[in-house]
Design a protein around this motif. Structure first.
Motif, PDB file in Angstrom:
ATOM      1  N   CYS A 145       0.728  -1.188   0.112  1.00  0.00           N
ATOM      2  CA  CYS A 145      -0.023  -0.056   0.273  1.00  0.00           C
ATOM      3  C   CYS A 145       1.045   1.249  -0.041  1.00  0.00           C
ATOM      4  O   CYS A 145       1.903   1.148   0.308  1.00  0.00           O
ATOM      5  N   ASP A 146       0.286   2.592  -0.165  1.00  0.00           N
ATOM      6  CA  ASP A 146       1.154   3.466  -0.347  1.00  0.00           C
ATOM      7  C   ASP A 146       1.177   4.276   1.078  1.00  0.00           C
ATOM      8  O   ASP A 146       0.856   5.351   1.205  1.00  0.00           O
ATOM      9  N   LEU A 147       2.027   3.505   2.034  1.00  0.00           N
ATOM     10  CA  LEU A 147       2.045   4.256   3.228  1.00  0.00           C
ATOM     11  C   LEU A 147       3.568   3.863   3.745  1.00  0.00           C
ATOM     12  O   LEU A 147       4.201   2.929   3.045  1.00  0.00           O
ATOM     13  N   GLU A 148       4.257   4.506   4.692  1.00  0.00           N
ATOM     14  CA  GLU A 148       5.489   4.228   5.233  1.00  0.00           C
ATOM     15  C   GLU A 148       5.378   3.267   6.110  1.00  0.00           C
ATOM     16  O   GLU A 148       4.203   3.421   6.940  1.00  0.00           O
ATOM     17  N   HIS A 149       6.365   2.297   6.309  1.00  0.00           N
ATOM     18  CA  HIS A 149       6.148   1.194   7.499  1.00  0.00           C
ATOM     19  C   HIS A 149       6.365   1.798   8.803  1.00  0.00           C
ATOM     20  O   HIS A 149       5.698   1.290   9.715  1.00  0.00           O
ATOM     21  N   SER A 150       6.991   3.010   8.798  1.00  0.00           N
ATOM     22  CA  SER A 150       7.164   3.776  10.339  1.00  0.00           C
ATOM     23  C   SER A 150       5.716   4.246  10.561  1.00  0.00           C
ATOM     24  O   SER A 150       5.581   4.283  11.875  1.00  0.00           O
ATOM     25  N   ASP A 151       4.927   4.590   9.656  1.00  0.00           N
ATOM     26  CA  ASP A 151       3.561   5.121  10.023  1.00  0.00           C
ATOM     27  C   ASP A 151       2.845   3.960  10.222  1.00  0.00           C
ATOM     28  O   ASP A 151       1.776   4.127  11.480  1.00  0.00           O
ATOM     29  N   ILE A 152       2.834   2.993   9.721  1.00  0.00           N
ATOM     30  CA  ILE A 152       2.032   1.536  10.079  1.00  0.00           C
ATOM     31  C   ILE A 152       2.414   1.228  11.652  1.00  0.00           C
ATOM     32  O   ILE A 152       1.610   0.855  12.300  1.00  0.00           O
ATOM     33  N   LYS A 153       3.686   1.497  11.873  1.00  0.00           N
ATOM     34  CA  LYS A 153       4.050   1.185  13.422  1.00  0.00           C
ATOM     35  C   LYS A 153       3.338   2.049  14.294  1.00  0.00           C
ATOM     36  O   LYS A 153       2.826   1.628  15.386  1.00  0.00           O
ATOM     37  N   ARG A 154       3.192   3.132  13.914  1.00  0.00           N
ATOM     38  CA  ARG A 154       2.748   4.317  14.934  1.00  0.00           C
ATOM     39  C   ARG A 154       1.195   4.106  15.003  1.00  0.00           C
ATOM     40  O   ARG A 154       0.640   4.289  16.047  1.00  0.00           O
ATOM     41  N   TYR A 155       0.489   3.795  13.740  1.00  0.00           N
ATOM     42  CA  TYR A 155      -0.762   3.481  13.845  1.00  0.00           C
ATOM     43  C   TYR A 155      -1.142   2.279  14.719  1.00  0.00           C
ATOM     44  O   TYR A 155      -1.946   2.473  15.611  1.00  0.00           O
ATOM     45  N   GLU A 156      -0.453   1.344  14.872  1.00  0.00           N
ATOM     46  CA  GLU A 156      -0.620   0.230  15.510  1.00  0.00           C
ATOM     47  C   GLU A 156      -0.434   0.496  17.367  1.00  0.00           C
ATOM     48  O   GLU A 156      -0.947  -0.102  18.023  1.00  0.00           O
ATOM     49  N   LYS A 157       0.459   1.205  17.290  1.00  0.00           N
ATOM     50  CA  LYS A 157       0.901   1.749  18.837  1.00  0.00           C
ATOM     51  C   LYS A 157      -0.179   2.862  19.043  1.00  0.00           C
ATOM     52  O   LYS A 157      -0.132   3.128  20.588  1.00  0.00           O
ATOM     53  N   GLY A 158      -1.145   3.210  18.307  1.00  0.00           N
ATOM     54  CA  GLY A 158      -2.115   4.191  18.594  1.00  0.00           C
ATOM     55  C   GLY A 158      -1.426   5.491  18.955  1.00  0.00           C
ATOM     56  O   GLY A 158      -1.897   6.651  19.419  1.00  0.00           O
ATOM     57  N   GLU A 159      -0.360   5.770  18.243  1.00  0.00           N
ATOM     58  CA  GLU A 159       0.320   7.388  18.628  1.00  0.00           C
ATOM     59  C   GLU A 159       0.020   8.215  17.682  1.00  0.00           C
ATOM     60  O   GLU A 159       0.059   9.554  17.869  1.00  0.00           O
ATOM     61  N   ILE A 160      -0.417   8.020  16.300  1.00  0.00           N
ATOM     62  CA  ILE A 160      -0.995   9.201  15.272  1.00  0.00           C
ATOM     63  C   ILE A 160      -2.340   8.562  14.991  1.00  0.00           C
ATOM     64  O   ILE A 160      -2.683   7.366  14.756  1.00  0.00           O
ATOM     65  N   ASN A 161      -3.154   9.528  14.530  1.00  0.00           N
ATOM     66  CA  ASN A 161      -4.272   9.425  13.804  1.00  0.00           C
ATOM     67  C   ASN A 161      -4.161   9.163  12.205  1.00  0.00           C
ATOM     68  O   ASN A 161      -3.072   9.829  11.863  1.00  0.00           O
ATOM     69  N   MET A 162      -5.066   8.588  11.617  1.00  0.00           N
ATOM     70  CA  MET A 162      -4.777   8.541  10.315  1.00  0.00           C
ATOM     71  C   MET A 162      -5.662   9.235   9.555  1.00  0.00           C
ATOM     72  O   MET A 162      -6.883   9.522   9.873  1.00  0.00           O
ATOM     73  N   THR A 163      -5.320   9.397   8.069  1.00  0.00           N
ATOM     74  CA  THR A 163      -6.405   9.866   7.168  1.00  0.00           C
ATOM     75  C   THR A 163      -7.303   8.971   6.694  1.00  0.00           C
ATOM     76  O   THR A 163      -7.001   7.802   6.767  1.00  0.00           O
ATOM     77  N   PHE A 164      -8.613   9.487   5.969  1.00  0.00           N
ATOM     78  CA  PHE A 164      -9.294   8.705   5.513  1.00  0.00           C
ATOM     79  C   PHE A 164      -8.642   7.629   4.346  1.00  0.00           C
ATOM     80  O   PHE A 164      -8.858   6.513   3.972  1.00  0.00           O
ATOM     81  N   SER A 165      -7.766   8.306   3.632  1.00  0.00           N
ATOM     82  CA  SER A 165      -7.118   7.671   2.530  1.00  0.00           C
ATOM     83  C   SER A 165      -6.180   6.674   3.110  1.00  0.00           C
ATOM     84  O   SER A 165      -5.966   5.546   2.428  1.00  0.00           O
ATOM     85  N   SER A 166      -5.534   6.775   4.237  1.00  0.00           N
ATOM     86  CA  SER A 166      -4.520   5.779   4.895  1.00  0.00           C
ATOM     87  C   SER A 166      -5.600   4.627   5.030  1.00  0.00           C
ATOM     88  O   SER A 166      -5.210   3.468   4.928  1.00  0.00           O
ATOM     89  N   LEU A 167      -6.728   4.847   5.797  1.00  0.00           N
ATOM     90  CA  LEU A 167      -7.603   3.619   5.949  1.00  0.00           C
ATOM     91  C   LEU A 167      -7.687   2.753   4.626  1.00  0.00           C
ATOM     92  O   LEU A 167      -7.864   1.668   4.904  1.00  0.00           O
ATOM     93  N   PHE A 168      -8.011   3.388   3.509  1.00  0.00           N
ATOM     94  CA  PHE A 168      -8.422   2.731   2.120  1.00  0.00           C
ATOM     95  C   PHE A 168      -7.049   1.987   1.940  1.00  0.00           C
ATOM     96  O   PHE A 168      -6.993   0.842   1.475  1.00  0.00           O
ATOM     97  N   GLU A 169      -5.878   2.553   1.722  1.00  0.00           N
ATOM     98  CA  GLU A 169      -4.698   1.821   1.768  1.00  0.00           C
ATOM     99  C   GLU A 169      -4.222   0.635   2.657  1.00  0.00           C
ATOM    100  O   GLU A 169      -3.777  -0.402   2.187  1.00  0.00           O
TER     101      GLU A 169
END
Length: 74
Positions: free
Chosen positions: A35-59
């Motif tokens: 998908c069109d995301l950085e692996h470091s962002d995925i790690k942060r999503y899993e830790k609940g550290e950052i909110n994501m955009t709607f397009s990130s959810l689709f990705e």
């Protein structure tokens, strides 16, 4: 009854995302490559550290090869 905060929802979503990723035997980098995301962002999503955009959810749904509804069912 205490209401859940946005942070609580981010953490719950992150746990769900991690379970889905692991069920597909995907590392952070492998999921990021699908998908069109950085692996470091995925790690942060899993830790609940950052909110994501709607397009990130689709990705994420695209990378996990699941319907968006399944991703949001946590």
């Amino acid at each position: 009854m205490a209401s859940e905060t946005s942070k609580d929802y981010l953490i719950k979503f992150g746990h769900h995302l991690q379970a889905l990723r692991k069920s597909k035997n995907l590392s952070f980098r492998k999921l990021a490559a699908k998908c069109d995301l950085e692996h470091s962002d995925i790690k942060r999503y899993e830790k609940g550290e950052i909110n994501m955009t709607f397009s990130s959810l689709f990705e994420l749904a695209k990378g996990l090869e699941i319907p968006l509804k399944e991703l949001m069912d946590f």
